[in-house]
Scaffold this active site. Structure first.
Site, PDB file in Angstrom:
ATOM      1  N   CYS A  52      49.576 -19.993  49.146  1.00 24.80           N
ATOM      2  CA  CYS A  52      49.364 -18.611  49.613  1.00 24.80           C
ATOM      3  C   CYS A  52      50.547 -17.713  49.240  1.00 24.80           C
ATOM      4  CB  CYS A  52      49.149 -18.647  51.132  1.00 24.80           C
ATOM      5  SG  CYS A  52      49.177 -17.037  51.931  1.00 24.80           S
ATOM      6  N   CYS A  85      51.996 -15.558  52.022  1.00 22.46           N
ATOM      7  CA  CYS A  85      52.760 -16.428  52.928  1.00 22.46           C
ATOM      8  C   CYS A  85      54.183 -16.606  52.411  1.00 22.46           C
ATOM      9  CB  CYS A  85      52.102 -17.799  53.059  1.00 22.46           C
ATOM     10  SG  CYS A  85      50.431 -17.770  53.751  1.00 22.46           S
TER      11      CYS A  85
END
Length: 108
Positions: free
Chosen positions: A32, A35
């Site tokens: 991600c 993230c």
């Protein structure tokens, strides 16, 4: 260094729900990109607000039970817990100033 820890489905309750300080759980995954962008911001917040806040990171690919329990459908998702109660849900990337703005009211 601030209070930043990695939690699992097994340690979530003791580390997050039973924490004596405000705890932000960062639900993330290695693949991600947002993230990865928010991770250094969370590191800074953990250091700057040491003793007032704990940052807990949970990899959703390795720990499926807790994300399902809280209905996590997108990452990054930050769940903010105070005295074992969910007080704020933040989904997606937030710049540091906006994130701190959301967290400060819960630190009192």
């Amino acid at each position: 260094m601030g209070a930043m820890i990695h939690v699992t489905d097994k340690t979530f309750e003791s580390e997050v729900l039973h924490s004596s300080v405000l705890t932000v759980t960062d639900f993330w995954a290695e693949w991600c990109m947002p993230c990865k962008r928010i991770a250094p911001i969370l590191d800074e917040i953990a250091t700057e607000y040491a003793g007032k806040i704990k940052i807990a990171k949970m990899d959703v690919d390795v720990n499926p039970v807790t994300p399902e329990r809280f209905g996590i459908t997108g990452i990054p998702t930050l769940l903010v817990f105070k005295a074992g109660q969910l007080v704020e849900t933040l989904v997606g990337f937030l710049p540091k100033d906006r994130l701190v703005e959301k967290l400060l009211p819960h630190m009192n």
